[in-house]
Design an enzyme around this catalytic site. Structure first.
Site, PDB file in Angstrom:
ATOM      1  N   ASP A 118     -50.857 -77.998 -36.615  1.00  0.00           N
ATOM      2  CA  ASP A 118     -51.087 -78.367 -35.223  1.00  0.00           C
ATOM      3  C   ASP A 118     -51.404 -77.164 -34.351  1.00  0.00           C
ATOM      4  OD1 ASP A 118     -51.109 -80.340 -33.074  1.00  0.00           O
ATOM      5  OD2 ASP A 118     -49.287 -79.352 -32.370  1.00  0.00           O
ATOM      6  N   ASP A 119     -50.815 -76.018 -34.652  1.00  0.00           N
ATOM      7  CA  ASP A 119     -51.085 -74.820 -33.862  1.00  0.00           C
ATOM      8  C   ASP A 119     -52.550 -74.411 -33.962  1.00  0.00           C
ATOM      9  OD1 ASP A 119     -48.283 -74.438 -33.218  1.00  0.00           O
ATOM     10  OD2 ASP A 119     -48.052 -73.830 -35.301  1.00  0.00           O
TER      11      ASP A 119
ATOM     12  N   ASN B 283     -47.600 -71.007 -24.287  1.00  0.00           N
ATOM     13  CA  ASN B 283     -46.338 -71.697 -24.025  1.00  0.00           C
ATOM     14  C   ASN B 283     -45.175 -70.777 -24.350  1.00  0.00           C
ATOM     15  OD1 ASN B 283     -47.022 -74.370 -23.158  1.00  0.00           O
ATOM     16  ND2 ASN B 283     -47.752 -74.790 -25.234  1.00  0.00           N
TER      17      ASN B 283
ATOM     18  N   LYS C 293     -41.423 -82.216 -32.053  1.00  0.00           N
ATOM     19  CA  LYS C 293     -42.744 -82.749 -32.384  1.00  0.00           C
ATOM     20  C   LYS C 293     -42.652 -84.193 -32.864  1.00  0.00           C
ATOM     21  CE  LYS C 293     -45.796 -79.320 -31.863  1.00  0.00           C
ATOM     22  NZ  LYS C 293     -47.087 -79.402 -31.167  1.00  0.00           N
TER      23      LYS C 293
ATOM     24  N   ARG D  44     -42.642 -68.041 -35.817  1.00  0.00           N
ATOM     25  CA  ARG D  44     -43.382 -67.846 -34.565  1.00  0.00           C
ATOM     26  C   ARG D  44     -43.204 -69.079 -33.690  1.00  0.00           C
ATOM     27  NH1 ARG D  44     -47.612 -69.072 -31.770  1.00  0.00           N
ATOM     28  NH2 ARG D  44     -48.182 -70.687 -33.266  1.00  0.00           N
TER      29      ARG D  44
ATOM     30  N   TYR E 207     -39.857 -81.649 -24.892  1.00  0.00           N
ATOM     31  CA  TYR E 207     -40.724 -80.667 -25.545  1.00  0.00           C
ATOM     32  C   TYR E 207     -41.040 -79.554 -24.557  1.00  0.00           C
ATOM     33  CZ  TYR E 207     -43.381 -78.836 -29.341  1.00  0.00           C
ATOM     34  OH  TYR E 207     -43.806 -78.011 -30.360  1.00  0.00           O
TER      35      TYR E 207
ATOM     36  N   GLU F  15     -45.989 -76.238 -38.650  1.00  0.00           N
ATOM     37  CA  GLU F  15     -45.737 -75.949 -37.235  1.00  0.00           C
ATOM     38  C   GLU F  15     -45.095 -74.575 -37.058  1.00  0.00           C
ATOM     39  OE1 GLU F  15     -46.479 -76.959 -33.475  1.00  0.00           O
ATOM     40  OE2 GLU F  15     -46.779 -78.378 -35.114  1.00  0.00           O
ATOM     41  N   ASP F  16     -45.682 -73.771 -36.189  1.00  0.00           N
ATOM     42  CA  ASP F  16     -45.124 -72.478 -35.768  1.00  0.00           C
ATOM     43  C   ASP F  16     -44.833 -71.534 -36.935  1.00  0.00           C
ATOM     44  OD1 ASP F  16     -45.442 -73.267 -33.225  1.00  0.00           O
ATOM     45  OD2 ASP F  16     -43.335 -73.409 -32.700  1.00  0.00           O
TER      46      ASP F  16
END
Length: 622
Positions: free
Chosen positions: A337-338, A484, A242, A224, A170, A314-315
């Site tokens: 999660d973001d 990140n 993930k 993203r 990851y 996610e993203d």
């Protein structure tokens, strides 16, 4: 054992609690339940009622998976494979560890070298080879190759060397892997749903996934990816990565997991012009058509598997992330999660910082300045405010006032133009002047924060002059550079400690090595890794049979994580426990999630103990 081991475990637990059940009946009831759950098809839970004690089992099982227990199709198919086909099945392949009797019975004689080796020997051989690579991406590619051939061996390697290999599977390596995904792509894993090819028939398309018991889905539209922008279909590396953490850190069996990309186009011309890009060659679809695509996916998941199948967003881009979470939080079992995971981990780090010598212990007396006003930063501020309201008695408006934001257009305040609905929540009245072209340092001097949180993806933006100023105005400033991958971090750990002469309480989104200053001060920087929280929350949702995921669950997760950071960790500057303890951490967070779900009336199973959760962890031994 036939059937769902996790469900049966908790069935047994409930039956044992019931003093009206004779002990000698338990084995009979459990065995019958196992046999039925392992063999019935969707919608047939009612046949349990014909068994002795079966109504009790039915009442427990029925609300958990919405009457959608099905055969374990992948497991069944794997058991039936022989010879070369067995060696091509990652979930069943053992390679050279197949015993002599297995080789004889499964048609493997002559297809493997004659000597049988242990899984431990296989692990040692591969980890030694991995360590020969200097490049992290090469390590990633090699590991993904093992995953595609021998799933249990992959997880045994990773789980036996977690501290060493988490940065490989990851962050920060997964970012580069996504940027080059078409070049390192080693084979299909997960599902790719195209708005051009599958809109209108997603439910039918999901039938192609061979596993009939999916409990955790991580889905991205690739717009993203970390701080790297729009990577389209190449963003699949994120859902895959993930879920590998769900398995390795949270103990969720890989067969219950599904990575998904919703391909609605890509707005990165260089990527689409790359002949190795395999996503749709169209501009991103927006508006109603996009919303219909996402909604169809959500409904198809619930129909194909269960209303309680967990969907982790996610993203997604800032323009979609918060609004999709708001739309579906109580329509399905989901979280982002973001937004929520990042917030929980960051707040846990803040709780840890409050315990450091020289740091003001009262959260309400701090002033936070967020650099970056996207979904991650807003999510952290929202959870800080929720803590102040829920546990410190503040009203919401006052709680929000301790959080200030800087975006690409400068300081956010009431009356400033170009503010989204999310940013308006933190647009405060100001009694000072701020120039339109004010730098971040200018704003820091005006706001005088006690804590600065970087979620901007702008590297080196926490300059020496900013950190110097903070350490002069605050006894121990909190400096969290959370962007990140590593290349996007607002500052390094070494810079934070050097520029502040060791005063800064530092945390980062990607890992940094320990730092020793010239005067001998030694620091082990904490990494605000979302892997501390989301695997445990997901595990708790699964074992608790939770209907929805709430912000309160992430607040409890933050408190739980912070409580596991000891004085020894704090002495070396780390606001988190070691990531090597992540499986135990995940189990504690799973229990906390179940307790909060029960408190909110969202749990359909009894709250398990820590020991009971650990017993149902995935173990990748042959």
């Amino acid at each position: 054992m036939v059937g769902d081991a996790t469900s049966i475990y908790f069935v047994l637990r409930v039956l044992k609690r019931d003093s009206s059940q004779k002990e000698h009946k338990l084995s009979s009831i459990l065995l019958r339940a196992m046999l039925v759950v392992g063999s019935i098809k969707a919608g047939s839970v009612s046949c349990l009622s014909g068994l002795r004690g079966g109504r009790r089992v039915e009442a427990l099982i029925k609300p958990i998976w919405g009457c959608q227990y099905r055969r374990r199709s992948i497991t069944t198919m794997s058991m039936n494979k022989r010879g070369p086909e067995l060696l091509k099945e990652p979930s069943a392949n053992k390679g050279t560890a197949f015993s002599e009797s297995e080789r004889a019975s499964k048609g493997l004689d002559g297809l493997l070298p004659p000597r049988v080796v242990s899984q431990e020997t296989q692990v040692q051989r591969h980890i030694e080879y991995i360590r020969h690579f200097d490049n992290m991406l090469d390590k990633y590619v090699y590991l993904m190759g093992i995953l595609g051939r021998n799933e249990k061996l992959f997880f045994q390697i990773v789980m036996s060397n977690l501290m060493e290999l988490m940065p490989v599977i990851y962050t920060p390596t997964v970012g580069e892997a996504c940027q080059k995904f078409g070049k390192v792509f080693g084979g299909a894993r997960g599902m790719w749903l195209s708005i051009k090819q599958h809109k209108g028939k997603i439910r039918e398309t999901l039938q192609n996934w061979p596993e009939d018991d999916v409990r955790v889905i991580v889905v991205s539209d690739g717009e993203r990816i970390l701080g790297l922008g729009d990577l389209g279909a190449w963003g699949m590396g994120i859902p895959i990565g993930k879920l590998l953490l769900y398995n390795a850190c949270g103990g969720v069996d890989p067969k219950y997991c599904l990575p998904v990309v919703l391909d609605n186009g890509c707005n990165t011309p260089a990527l689409r012009n790359d002949p190795q890009y395999f996503g749709e060659d169209i501009d991103r679809v927006r508006g109603k058509e996009y919303d219909e695509f996402v909604d169809e996916f959500i409904q198809a998941v619930q129909a194909r598997w269960s209303p309680q199948t967990l969907i982790q967003f996610e993203d997604f881009a800032n323009s979609n992330a918060a609004r999709l979470l708001e739309e579906y939080m109580f329509k399905c079992c989901c979280f982002n999660d973001d937004i929520q995971g990042t917030a929980s981990v960051a707040l846990a780090g803040i709780f840890g910082a409050l315990r450091m010598p020289g740091v003001e212990r009262d959260l309400s007396k701090h002033r936070f300045l967020f650099y970056g006003a996207g979904s991650a930063g807003i999510g952290i501020a929202d959870l800080i405010a929720e803590e102040l309201v829920t546990n410190m008695g503040m009203d919401l408006a006052t709680a929000k006032k301790i959080c200030w934001f800087v975006d690409s257009k400068g300081l956010i305040y009431n009356g400033r133009h170009a503010l989204t609905k999310e940013k308006v929540k933190y647009a405060h009245e100001k009694d000072f002047e701020v120039a339109a072209d004010a730098t971040l340092f200018d704003i820091v001097k005006i706001i005088k924060p006690t804590a600065i949180i970087g979620v901007s993806t702008i590297p080196q933006s926490f300059t020496k002059e900013i950190i110097n100023f903070l350490s002069e105005t605050v006894e121990r400033p909190i400096v969290f550079a959370l962007s990140n991958p590593t290349s996007k971090a607002e500052c390094t750990a070494e810079q934070a400690y050097q520029f502040s002469n060791g005063k800064a309480v530092f945390s980062s989104g990607s890992p940094f090595d320990p730092v020793t200053l010239d005067d001998g001060q030694y620091f082990v920087p904490g990494q605000g890794n979302n892997a501390y929280v989301f695997p445990g929350v997901g595990l708790g949702i699964s074992v608790g049979g939770c209907k929805h995921v709430t912000n309160a669950m992430f607040l409890e997760s933050a408190k739980t994580l912070a409580s596991l950071c000891t004085e020894e960790h704090l002495k070396v500057g780390s606001v988190y426990p070691p990531i090597s303890e992540v499986q135990d951490i995940s189990a504690h967070i799973a229990v906390a999630t179940c307790k909060q779900a029960e408190k909110e009336g969202l749990a359909t199973r009894p709250v398990p103990s820590f020991e009971e959760v650990r017993k149902v962890f995935y173990h990748p031994t042959y």
